[in-house]
Every structure is written in structure tokens, then in C-alpha cells.
Scaffold this motif. Structure first.
Motif, PDB file in Angstrom:
ATOM      1  N   SER A  72      14.843  10.338 -58.232  1.00  0.00           N
ATOM      2  CA  SER A  72      16.164  10.818 -58.432  1.00  0.00           C
ATOM      3  C   SER A  72      16.910  10.360 -59.541  1.00  0.00           C
ATOM      4  CB  SER A  72      16.940  10.970 -57.041  1.00  0.00           C
ATOM      5  OG  SER A  72      17.389   9.638 -56.837  1.00  0.00           O
ATOM      6  N   ASN A  73      18.190  10.755 -59.706  1.00  0.00           N
ATOM      7  CA  ASN A  73      18.789  10.384 -60.723  1.00  0.00           C
ATOM      8  C   ASN A  73      20.088   9.367 -60.628  1.00  0.00           C
ATOM      9  OD1 ASN A  73      17.452  11.780 -62.780  1.00  0.00           O
ATOM     10  ND2 ASN A  73      18.392  13.575 -62.356  1.00  0.00           N
ATOM     11  N   ARG A  74      19.988   8.741 -59.416  1.00  0.00           N
ATOM     12  CA  ARG A  74      20.859   7.970 -58.784  1.00  0.00           C
ATOM     13  C   ARG A  74      20.246   6.992 -58.065  1.00  0.00           C
ATOM     14  NH1 ARG A  74      24.532  11.529 -54.559  1.00  0.00           N
ATOM     15  NH2 ARG A  74      22.990  11.953 -53.180  1.00  0.00           N
ATOM     16  N   GLN A  75      20.875   5.660 -57.926  1.00  0.00           N
ATOM     17  CA  GLN A  75      20.497   4.687 -57.195  1.00  0.00           C
ATOM     18  C   GLN A  75      20.230   5.235 -55.785  1.00  0.00           C
ATOM     19  OE1 GLN A  75      21.785   0.342 -57.743  1.00  0.00           O
ATOM     20  NE2 GLN A  75      22.862   0.790 -55.860  1.00  0.00           N
ATOM     21  N   GLN A  76      19.124   4.541 -54.979  1.00  0.00           N
ATOM     22  CA  GLN A  76      19.089   5.031 -53.506  1.00  0.00           C
ATOM     23  C   GLN A  76      18.912   3.598 -52.672  1.00  0.00           C
ATOM     24  OE1 GLN A  76      19.737   7.738 -52.270  1.00  0.00           O
ATOM     25  NE2 GLN A  76      19.283   9.369 -53.956  1.00  0.00           N
ATOM     26  N   LYS A  77      19.106   3.704 -51.559  1.00  0.00           N
ATOM     27  CA  LYS A  77      18.822   2.780 -50.522  1.00  0.00           C
ATOM     28  C   LYS A  77      17.751   3.145 -49.474  1.00  0.00           C
ATOM     29  CE  LYS A  77      23.297   0.248 -51.085  1.00  0.00           C
ATOM     30  NZ  LYS A  77      24.717  -0.180 -50.671  1.00  0.00           N
ATOM     31  N   TYR A  78      17.208   2.160 -49.005  1.00  0.00           N
ATOM     32  CA  TYR A  78      16.145   2.531 -47.988  1.00  0.00           C
ATOM     33  C   TYR A  78      16.000   1.473 -46.908  1.00  0.00           C
ATOM     34  CZ  TYR A  78      14.739   5.505 -51.928  1.00  0.00           C
ATOM     35  OH  TYR A  78      14.844   6.378 -53.032  1.00  0.00           O
ATOM     36  N   VAL A  79      15.726   2.030 -45.757  1.00  0.00           N
ATOM     37  CA  VAL A  79      15.541   0.816 -44.696  1.00  0.00           C
ATOM     38  C   VAL A  79      13.768   0.918 -44.267  1.00  0.00           C
ATOM     39  CG1 VAL A  79      15.768   0.167 -42.172  1.00  0.00           C
ATOM     40  CG2 VAL A  79      17.654   1.283 -43.664  1.00  0.00           C
ATOM     41  N   VAL A  80      13.217  -0.018 -44.383  1.00  0.00           N
ATOM     42  CA  VAL A  80      11.851  -0.313 -44.128  1.00  0.00           C
ATOM     43  C   VAL A  80      11.891  -1.131 -43.095  1.00  0.00           C
ATOM     44  CG1 VAL A  80       9.694  -1.088 -45.199  1.00  0.00           C
ATOM     45  CG2 VAL A  80      11.426  -0.360 -46.877  1.00  0.00           C
ATOM     46  N   SER A  81      10.817  -0.724 -42.146  1.00  0.00           N
ATOM     47  CA  SER A  81      10.518  -1.215 -40.850  1.00  0.00           C
ATOM     48  C   SER A  81       9.175  -1.080 -40.302  1.00  0.00           C
ATOM     49  CB  SER A  81      11.475  -0.493 -39.643  1.00  0.00           C
ATOM     50  OG  SER A  81      11.231   0.822 -39.513  1.00  0.00           O
ATOM     51  N   ILE A  82       8.542  -2.104 -39.558  1.00  0.00           N
ATOM     52  CA  ILE A  82       7.190  -2.039 -39.180  1.00  0.00           C
ATOM     53  C   ILE A  82       7.405  -1.453 -37.723  1.00  0.00           C
ATOM     54  CG2 ILE A  82       4.860  -3.232 -39.026  1.00  0.00           C
ATOM     55  CD1 ILE A  82       5.836  -3.061 -41.820  1.00  0.00           C
ATOM     56  N   ASN A  83       6.896  -0.495 -37.208  1.00  0.00           N
ATOM     57  CA  ASN A  83       7.195  -0.095 -35.974  1.00  0.00           C
ATOM     58  C   ASN A  83       5.909   0.193 -35.069  1.00  0.00           C
ATOM     59  OD1 ASN A  83       9.952   0.164 -36.713  1.00  0.00           O
ATOM     60  ND2 ASN A  83       9.831   2.535 -37.000  1.00  0.00           N
ATOM     61  N   GLN A  84       5.883  -0.167 -33.744  1.00  0.00           N
ATOM     62  CA  GLN A  84       4.741  -0.098 -32.960  1.00  0.00           C
ATOM     63  C   GLN A  84       4.452   1.431 -32.824  1.00  0.00           C
ATOM     64  OE1 GLN A  84       2.776  -2.374 -31.709  1.00  0.00           O
ATOM     65  NE2 GLN A  84       1.555  -0.659 -30.671  1.00  0.00           N
ATOM     66  N   SER A  85       3.374   1.798 -32.757  1.00  0.00           N
ATOM     67  CA  SER A  85       3.051   3.246 -32.318  1.00  0.00           C
ATOM     68  C   SER A  85       3.363   3.580 -30.867  1.00  0.00           C
ATOM     69  CB  SER A  85       1.907   3.931 -32.556  1.00  0.00           C
ATOM     70  OG  SER A  85       0.859   2.840 -31.908  1.00  0.00           O
ATOM     71  N   VAL A  86       4.038   4.684 -30.432  1.00  0.00           N
ATOM     72  CA  VAL A  86       4.277   5.071 -28.817  1.00  0.00           C
ATOM     73  C   VAL A  86       3.918   6.449 -28.888  1.00  0.00           C
ATOM     74  CG1 VAL A  86       6.133   3.270 -28.656  1.00  0.00           C
ATOM     75  CG2 VAL A  86       6.774   5.398 -29.516  1.00  0.00           C
TER      76      VAL A  86
END
Length: 343
Positions: A72-86
Motif C-alpha cells: 500500500s501507499n501508507r505505513q501499516q502495522k501488523y500483529v504477528v503471533s505463533i498460534n497452536q492449531s485447534v
């Protein structure tokens, strides 16, 4: 007279077009604006897939990486997590739950082997990419089967400066990259156990649910479940449900729902007959259960009333009336024109 007839016909046609157009839904598509890819390491045991499928060893420590590209043409924020499969209650293997309720049979999961700093917030400038790393360490004791999880990347929606309405809807997009860690080449087959059967409510609709568990560290695929409920000591089926193309994560459980529908299932004693098939494996369960009076009363207080069926006879009558009106207008136009020709 002829001009007035044409005006009436035009007005009726516009009304019909407006009625049809009002019933057509509209949809809008939004651009995701970013991509995520896994940086596959040398111990990737399946080169044909784009997720982490790793052959590991006891005590092994390794740093893994993904690349987030902000298109995209603007700064973006993201949340990264390591999740257990359920396994969610739709019978789908789910990597999106950050703090899921874990099954009692799970001894070692992603939260046990990945460093606490693996879950992180990331900011990526416009039209650039960023490499995100996380580290795991396998236990000293060799593990059978697989550890299954996912790297879950969710975009943080921009916060509006001020609300223009009481209700605001914001789109948030997410990527999930599978993460499979395996020490042994030998495949561990999944299994199935039936636990609690009860009457409950899902989205204000009454169900009988059967809790199904896969207690083994193996993935269950192509699962089909067929369930029916009868009164105790009778053979007549009261409600039934069949669902195919489901799956179960290793060491997980889910509630298979059998809807009551429009039928009344009062308090009393019942029997559940449930059969399941996944590949060459099959399971058969029979379980007696009871629905108490207080349970029925509690559920009936919040249950959503069944939707009323469309009145097709009314629609047919309206259609016939419109056809008759059009026929009358056409006849009047024809007669008026015929009289003009005679004059």
C-alpha cells in the motif's frame, strides 16, 4: 386516451424494475494491501509447499523468518503471533486463535517451544518489506507425531480520528502460514473419542452437540460425521446432521452440532448415534443423554424464533394481478387505436 395509457404502462414498468432492483444485493471488494511469505530453511522436508514443514531433532534450536511486504501507499502495522492449531466447531483446523482453549491431550505445543518474544507488533513503511524472525527450541525428549501451529499475521486497522456514526465497521485482513514440526518419519494416525453430549445454543439457535476429540499427534483429514438423535429405547429419528470435508488438528477437540430445526425437542431421555469416517478409519458411537426441564426453559428464553417462510401464494397473486393490469392496458391501447383508425 392513448397517451394516458402509455404513461400508465411506463409508470407500471418503472415500478416493476424498481422492485426487482431493490432486491438485488451489492458487494464491494477491498484490496488487502500486503503479502506474507515464509523463508523456508534447509530442513524443509516438503519442497512443494509454501508453509513450514520441518524435520527437527530433540534439543534443536532454530530461527525462522517470514517477510511482510506492504504494497500500500501508507505505513501499516501488523500483529504477528505463533498460534497452536485447534479445531473450531465447523470442523476446520484453525490457526487464528491467539489464546485458544487447549485440549487435555496436548502435552507439547507451540507455546512450549517458541520464545515468548515470538509474538510481536511490526510496523512496515509504505511499499517496503520487513523480515520478522522467531525462535523455537525442541524439548530434550523425542516427540511422536507432529506439532502443528501457524504463523498468524493480522493487519491492524487504522484508527479513525472521529466517529461519523454510532456503529463503525473496519476491515482487518490476516494471513496464516502453517507450521508443522516433526522428529520422526513415522506417521501417527489420528483417533476419535466421544465426550460430552448436551443440549446447548449456538447463535441463539438450539442444538444438541457432541464433543469429538482427536487425542493423537496426527492430523485427521477428509472427515465425515453422520449423527442422529432418537428418544431413549425407540428407533424413530428426531433430528439428524451429516457433514463432510472436515478435519481435526492433532490433540484437539470440537463440538459437532446437530440442529433442532423447527422441531420441538422437549426435556427427556435421548440416544445419540454417531458414525465418523476419515480415510480408511471409521468410528461408531452410541450415547444416552438427558435434557433436563431447566435446560429447556433456559434455552427457550433466548432462542431465536424460526424465520417465517415466504408467502408464495401472495407473490403468485401479485404476479397475476400485474399480468391482468398489463393485459387491460394493452387492450385499452389496442381499442383506442382501433377507434382512431375507424374515425
Amino acid at each position: 386516451m392513448m397517451k394516458r395509457g402509455w404513461q400508465l404502462l411506463l409508470a407500471l414498468s418503472l415500478a416493476l424494475v424498481g422492485l426487482v432492483g431493490w432486491q438485488l444485493p451489492t458487494a464491494q471488494a477491498d484490496s488487502v494491501g500486503y503479502t506474507v511469505r515464509a523463508v523456508l530453511p534447509s530442513n524443509q522436508d516438503d519442497k512443494q509447499v509454501n508453509y513450514f514443514s520441518l524435520r527437527v531433532k530433540p534439543r534443536q534450536t532454530q530461527q525462522l523468518a517470514i517477510v511482510i511486504t506492504n504494497t500500500s501507499n501508507r505505513q501499516q502495522k501488523y500483529v504477528v503471533s505463533i498460534n497452536q492449531s485447534v479445531t473450531n466447531d465447523n470442523g476446520v483446523i484453525d490457526y487464528s486463535q491467539v489464546k485458544p482453549k487447549l485440549d487435555s491431550s496436548l502435552k507439547v505445543g507451540t507455546k512450549n517451544i517458541f520464545a515468548k518474544g515470538s509474538d510481536q507488533k511490526v510496523t512496515v513503511a509504505a511499499n517496503t518489506q520487513k523480515r520478522v524472525t522467531f525462535t523455537y527450541t525442541m524439548p530434550a525428549k523425542k516427540l511422536p507425531g507432529i506439532i502443528l501451529g501457524g504463523v498468524y499475521v493480522e493487519q491492524v486497522p487504522a484508527t479513525a480520528k472521529r466517529a461519523t456514526a454510532k456503529i463503525m465497521i473496519q476491515n482487518a485482513f490476516a494471513y496464516a502460514i502453517g507450521l508443522r514440526l516433526q522428529e520422526n518419519k513415522q506417521t501417527v494416525l489420528p483417533d476419535m473419542r466421544l465426550h460430552q453430549v448436551q443440549a446447548t445454543q449456538i447463535n441463539r439457535r438450539n442444538f444438541v452437540t457432541a464433543n469429538l476429540q482427536n487425542p493423537q499427534p496426527g492430523i485427521m483429514q477428509h472427515l465425515t460425521v453422520n449423527a442422529r438423535v432418537t428418544k431413549f429405547d425407540t428407533t424413530k429419528t428426531l433430528i439428524r446432521q451429516q457433514q463432510a470435508n472436515m478435519g481435526m488438528a492433532p490433540n484437539s477437540n470440537f463440538n459437532f452440532g446437530i440442529p433442532w430445526g423447527n422441531q420441538t425437542l422437549p426435556a427427556g431421555h435421548y440416544t445419540l448415534y454417531l458414525s465418523a469416517k476419515a480415510g480408511s478409519q471409521t468410528w461408531q458411537f452410541t450415547r444416552n443423554f438427558t435434557i433436563a426441564d431447566q435446560t429447556v426453559k433456559r434455552l427457550n428464553k433466548t432462542v431465536l424464533a424460526p424465520a417465517k417462510q415466504p408467502n408464495y401464494w401472495l407473490y403468485a397473486a401479485l404476479g397475476l394481478l400485474i399480468a391482468v393490469l398489463i393485459a387491460i392496458i394493452v387492450y385499452l391501447l389496442y381499442r383506442n387505436r382501433h377507434n382512431d383508425d375507424e374515425d
